[in-house]
Design a protein around this motif. Structure first.
Motif, short mmCIF file in Angstrom:
data_model
loop_
_atom_site.label_atom_id
_atom_site.label_comp_id
_atom_site.label_asym_id
_atom_site.label_seq_id
_atom_site.Cartn_x
_atom_site.Cartn_y
_atom_site.Cartn_z
N MET A 91 3.97 22.05 -3.90
CA MET A 91 4.44 20.79 -4.77
C MET A 91 4.84 19.52 -5.13
SD MET A 91 6.22 22.11 -6.99
CE MET A 91 7.46 22.03 -8.27
N GLU A 92 4.39 18.77 -5.73
CA GLU A 92 4.90 17.29 -6.06
C GLU A 92 6.35 17.12 -5.99
OE1 GLU A 92 4.74 16.43 -9.88
OE2 GLU A 92 4.37 17.94 -8.92
N PRO A 93 6.46 16.09 -5.15
CA PRO A 93 8.48 15.60 -5.10
C PRO A 93 8.69 14.68 -6.86
CG PRO A 93 7.12 14.44 -3.57
CD PRO A 93 5.83 15.60 -4.42
N VAL A 94 9.21 15.09 -7.49
CA VAL A 94 9.69 14.12 -8.31
C VAL A 94 10.55 12.43 -8.27
CG1 VAL A 94 11.42 14.54 -10.59
CG2 VAL A 94 10.30 16.56 -10.17
N VAL A 95 11.37 13.33 -6.73
CA VAL A 95 11.59 11.14 -6.72
C VAL A 95 11.34 11.28 -4.92
CG1 VAL A 95 13.71 10.13 -6.20
CG2 VAL A 95 13.69 11.35 -8.31
N ASP A 96 10.68 10.25 -4.55
CA ASP A 96 10.41 10.44 -2.94
C ASP A 96 10.54 9.20 -3.14
OD1 ASP A 96 9.30 9.93 -0.22
OD2 ASP A 96 7.50 10.86 -1.32
N ALA A 113 14.89 5.25 -12.98
CA ALA A 113 14.61 5.57 -14.56
C ALA A 113 13.46 4.08 -14.01
CB ALA A 113 15.65 4.81 -14.55
N GLY A 114 13.63 3.02 -13.26
CA GLY A 114 13.11 1.93 -13.60
C GLY A 114 13.22 0.72 -14.03
N LEU A 115 14.55 0.86 -14.02
CA LEU A 115 15.39 0.15 -14.57
C LEU A 115 15.24 -1.40 -13.17
CD1 LEU A 115 18.00 1.61 -16.25
CD2 LEU A 115 15.91 0.38 -17.96
N GLY A 132 5.39 10.27 -9.64
CA GLY A 132 4.18 10.58 -9.19
C GLY A 132 3.86 8.86 -9.83
N VAL A 133 5.10 8.01 -10.35
CA VAL A 133 4.33 6.95 -10.67
C VAL A 133 4.94 6.49 -9.44
CG1 VAL A 133 4.71 5.03 -11.98
CG2 VAL A 133 4.85 7.36 -12.89
N ASP A 134 4.56 5.17 -8.22
CA ASP A 134 4.71 4.27 -7.74
C ASP A 134 5.36 3.17 -8.99
OD1 ASP A 134 5.28 3.08 -5.61
OD2 ASP A 134 3.07 2.37 -5.15
N LEU A 135 6.79 3.21 -8.15
CA LEU A 135 7.83 2.35 -8.84
C LEU A 135 7.36 0.17 -8.42
CD1 LEU A 135 10.82 4.32 -8.95
CD2 LEU A 135 9.19 4.04 -10.49
N ARG A 136 6.51 1.05 -7.47
CA ARG A 136 6.46 -0.60 -6.99
C ARG A 136 5.08 -1.63 -7.32
NH1 ARG A 136 8.40 -2.57 -0.92
NH2 ARG A 136 7.80 -4.72 -2.04
N ALA A 137 4.64 -0.78 -7.85
CA ALA A 137 3.32 -1.16 -8.56
C ALA A 137 3.94 -1.27 -10.14
CB ALA A 137 2.54 -0.63 -8.29
N ASP A 138 4.55 -0.11 -10.36
CA ASP A 138 4.67 -0.60 -12.63
C ASP A 138 5.68 0.76 -12.40
OD1 ASP A 138 4.93 -0.21 -14.77
OD2 ASP A 138 2.62 0.35 -15.81
N ARG A 187 7.81 0.56 -15.04
CA ARG A 187 7.90 0.38 -16.84
C ARG A 187 7.12 2.02 -17.15
NH1 ARG A 187 5.87 -4.95 -18.15
NH2 ARG A 187 7.77 -6.62 -17.44
N ALA A 188 6.28 2.57 -16.26
CA ALA A 188 5.19 3.79 -17.06
C ALA A 188 6.07 4.84 -16.80
CB ALA A 188 3.89 3.82 -16.03
N VAL A 189 7.34 5.13 -15.77
CA VAL A 189 8.40 6.11 -15.64
C VAL A 189 9.07 6.36 -16.60
CG1 VAL A 189 9.83 5.34 -14.37
CG2 VAL A 189 8.66 7.96 -13.98
N ARG A 190 9.06 5.43 -17.43
CA ARG A 190 10.71 5.52 -17.64
C ARG A 190 10.76 5.92 -18.97
NH1 ARG A 190 11.29 -1.28 -18.90
NH2 ARG A 190 12.32 -1.93 -16.38
#
Lengths: 243, 230, 56, 287
Positions: free
Chosen positions: A1-6, A51-53, A65-71, A73-76
């Motif tokens: 089960m992949e975590p939603v927030v990590d 939220a990626g803000l 699953g989106v790396d916030l440090r890389a991008d 915006r992709a999760v928003r």
């Protein structure tokens, strides 16, 4: 089960102030997690970072699953954030607002209308300008936008605030429905009695860090990761928490 | 949605411009405040320049575009105050709308408002200053190109100064020197049209087109960065 | 216009004062700016730990 | 500290190059910039002698009606200063592009420093141009294409500096300033063409421009001036950039300290906030 927030040691700066000073946070899919803590502890910043803000400047952070440090915006467009501000155009009507934001999120007008009906905004209120609404009615409109957009991760900052008894019950049932539909909910609240009744898990934030992470099994461990291997729908035991 | 395809770009732009026009339809701020202001500027020019001495007629192109420029500042402040209010900027960031689409939509909305303004001002200078328009093709083409340029650079600077301390005073300082070429070119093109020497006018029209294209391109590429809080 | 230029070409003592004013302005402003920059630098430098002043 | 290699110029000028080379401990000077500065100040004195005394006045060797006389000397400062301001704004644009690409603080500092130096040089360009105009045209201001476009450029970059002051967050400021720095530079040719065409339409004839007959002595003075202008720009930039860099360091100073303070709040908060929860947790463990 992949975590939603990590989050691992996530640091967020507001200007020069470290609002988050190294947060470890895990939220699994299908969980309803309550963030609590004193004013200025960093609850809002956790939600905004998810939220990626707000940029995460140190540590690791991924959401859906989106790396916030890389991008970040992709999760928003996959998350929904209900903040203190309404995020509504004052001069547009309730229906205008809900439809515009729903369309922006690739939802249909039918979704928008259904969401307004669910929040009790159909009928007369739909054609009233947001500027004329009460605080509670604005809250309902913002929630309708959220429902219409069907985000995968719900981020709610004090969702019960400004709402009447009916509205509060509605928020609780919306959260339950969202999770039933496969979404995940992370919310901050000061109304602990009500919030803990809904939440599967409570995390206490203080000084920009996780002070207590109370997993459903009842083990209090500062900064400990949640049991991500567990089944998604963790049975909440409201009685045990509230009593 | 950082990398939108052309179809989502124009879809999002259409959505934003539709929203802005609906907003104007519901609030009537441009219609009931900026438009009267523009006409008022025309009247004030007449007070300053003594209407009996034919100066007004000769200076019509310049006064017309100056009135447009001042009104543009007000229209821009309105257009971006709306986006900065009560968490709307966050909502836009989270909306999934293509930033370039938001830029094009805002620019298109401002352009529509400006064209309406120019129409009223055009009637105004004919009525108040007694200027007879000639060369309608050049006049319309100049209006379209100049408006596109003003809307593009205005949207760029509008979002740039949105949510900033002292933005109301900063915006004119940043914007006016940059749009000075538009004032020059549009005035000269109008003068050429009024004098029926339109050959010269089309050269100015070309400069206006270059200006508009340059700032549309910059806006499309830069808007994503400017929309970010940090 | 030519007459004006011809007049200017004659050794006008007034011309020298304009030239001197131009030079004084350029030298003076650059000097003041340099001093102001250095003073600001010292003020900021005092608050900064030496290891951050990498040019030293 | 490097006290050797005091050149003959420094020794003659100061008597003790070693003492002069000692830099202020707090300042933005380094031994290298100090030496550069000393050479520069001597060069300025030499330049003034060349430009004001040694070089001949313009006698208009070719066409006598174009003779500029003594006022040709204004050109020796005006042209180098104008050249330096273009260099400065070019550097701002370049650093802005590099910032948008690399996102490192240093490029932002370079752009900001260069813009400020550029504004000073632009103001001087306008002032000297205006003084020249007073002699040549008899008025302080003429709507000459070059003067007008330079004036617009000055206002644009004053706006750039105002923008930088209006934003507090360093990252937001850097990003927005970089875009304005870029737009401002892209605007220069547009302003230039529009203003040139504009004046080209109305001016009855081109009034005497900066085109005196350039010969040996005048060419030398002009070249010397140009070189000195660039060197002055570089020297000012060394100090201005270090100042900007120091300010940026100061702004971001002590993240570690701030983080520790922030985490300490958690310990202070825990008794109130955590206690009831811990109690609840205990109940939860033993139902």
């Amino acid at each position: 089960m992949e975590p939603v927030v990590d989050f691992r040691g996530a640091v967020c700066l507001l200007g020069r102030f470290p609002a988050l000073a190294g947060v470890d946070l895990d939220v699994a899919r299908g969980e309803i997690v309550l963030l609590q803590g004193p004013n200025g502890a960093g609850k809002t910043t956790v939600l905004r970072a998810c939220a990626g803000l707000v940029p995460v400047v140190e540590g690791d952070a991924s959401v859906l699953g989106v790396d916030l440090r890389a991008d970040r915006r992709a999760v928003r467009h996959r998350v929904g954030l209900l903040g203190h501000a309404s995020g509504l155009y004052e001069d547009l009507t309730v229906a205008d607002n809900v439809r515009f934001w729903a369309r922006a999120g690739r939802a249909h007008d039918a979704d928008a209308d259904a969401a307004m009906a669910r929040l009790g905004l159909a009928g007369r209120l739909a054609d009233v300008a947001v500027a004329r609404l009460s605080a509670g009615q604005r809250r309902r409109t913002s929630l309708a936008v959220m429902v219409a957009r069907r985000p995968e991760l719900w981020l709610l900052d004090e969702p019960h605030a400004a709402l009447d008894q009916d509205g509060r019950d509605l928020v609780d049932s919306l959260m339950a429905d969202a999770v039933a539909a496969g979404a995940t909910v992370l919310f901050a609240s000061h109304e602990l009695d009500r919030a803990q009744a809904v939440a599967h898990r409570t995390i206490t934030i203080a000084g920009g860090t996780v002070a207590v992470d109370r997993s459903p099994a009842g083990t209090a461990a500062p900064g400990a990761p949640a049991p991500t291997g567990a089944e998604p729908a963790v049975e909440p035991d409201p009685e045990a928490v509230v009593s | 949605m950082s990398a939108g395809t052309p179809s989502t770009l124009f879809r999002d732009a259409a959505l934003v411009v539709g929203k802005d026009l609906r907003l104007e339809w519901r609030s009537r701020v441009i219609t009931s405040q900026v438009l009267p202001f523009a006409v008022l500027v025309l009247v004030l020019f007449a007070f300053a320049l003594d209407p009996d001495r034919r100066i007004l007629g000769e200076a019509t192109p310049g006064l017309f575009w100056l009135a447009v420029l001042f009104s543009t500042l007000l229209a821009l402040q309105r257009a971006f105050a709306v986006e900065a209010a009560d968490g709307v900027t966050d909502a836009l960031r989270l909306s999934g709308l293509d930033p370039a689409g938001i830029f094009l939509g805002k620019a298109a909305g401002i352009a529509v408002h400006l064209l309406a303004l120019e129409l009223v001002l055009g009637v105004g200078v004919t009525f108040f200053y007694g200027t007879t328009p000639h060369g309608p093709v050049l006049l319309v083409a100049t209006c379209l190109a100049a408006t596109a340029g003003l809307a593009a650079v205005g949207s760029l600077y509008g979002v740039l100064s949105a949510g900033m301390r002292a933005r109301d005073t900063l915006l004119p300082l940043l914007l006016l020197p940059v749009v000075a070429p538009v004032l020059i070119a549009a005035t000269q093109a109008f003068a050429a049209a009024y004098d029926r020497s339109s050959g010269e006018g089309w050269r100015w029209f070309g400069l206006l087109v270059v200006f508009a294209l340059l700032y549309l391109a910059i806006g499309i590429f830069a808007f994503e960065t400017l929309l970010e809080e940090s | 216009m030519n007459a004006l230029l011809l007049a200017a070409a004659e050794a006008d003592p007034n011309e020298w004062s304009y030239v001197a004013a131009a030079y004084a302005l350029v030298v003076g402003v650059i000097l003041l700016y340099a001093i102001w920059t250095i003073v600001r630098g010292r003020k900021v430098g005092r608050q900064l730990p030496p290891e951050d002043r990498r040019w030293m | 500290m490097n006290t050797t290699t005091g050149g003959p110029l420094e020794d003659r000028e100061t008597g003790s190059g070693a003492g002069l080379l000692r830099v202020h401990p707090d300042g933005t000077a380094s031994p290298g910039s100090r030496r550069f500065g000393i050479v520069l100040s001597v060069s300025v004195v030499v330049f003034l002698a060349v430009a004001l005394v040694i070089s001949p006045p313009d006698s208009g060797a070719g066409a006598s009606e174009n003779a500029m006389g003594e006022m040709v000397r204004i050109m020796y400062v005006h042209v180098p200063v104008a050249n330096a301001c273009y260099l400065a704004f070019f550097m701002t644009a370049l650093a802005s592009v590099m910032y948008l690409w690399k996102k490192t603080e240093g490029w932002d500092s370079l752009a900001a420093a260069s813009a400020e130096v550029g504004v000073v040089f632009t103001a001087l360009t306008l002032a000297t141009g205006s003084i020249w105009g007073k002699i040549a045209w008899g008025t302080w201001w003429e709507w000459d294409a070059r003067l007008t476009s330079t004036l617009l450029m000055l206002v644009v970059y004053i706006g750039y500096l105002a923008l930088r002051r209006a934003i507090l967050d360093p990252v937001v400021r850097a990003k927005r300033a970089a875009i304005v720095g870029l737009v401002a530079f892209a605007n220069v040719p547009i302003v230039h063409y529009s203003v040139t065409w504009w004046r080209g339409l109305h001016q009855e004839a081109t009034i005497s421009r900066f085109d005196p007959t350039i010969d040996g002595g005048k060419l030398f003075a002009l070249m010397f001036g140009l070189l000195l202008g660039v060197a002055l720009y570089v020297w000012l930039m060394i100090h201005r950039f270090r100042l900007q860099y120091a300010e940026a360091r100061l702004e971001s100073k002590g993240l570690d300290v701030a983080l520790a303070e922030r985490r300490a709040e958690a310990v202070a908060d825990r008794p109130q906030a955590g206690a009831p929860l811990a109690a609840a947790a205990q109940k939860g463990t033993n139902p």
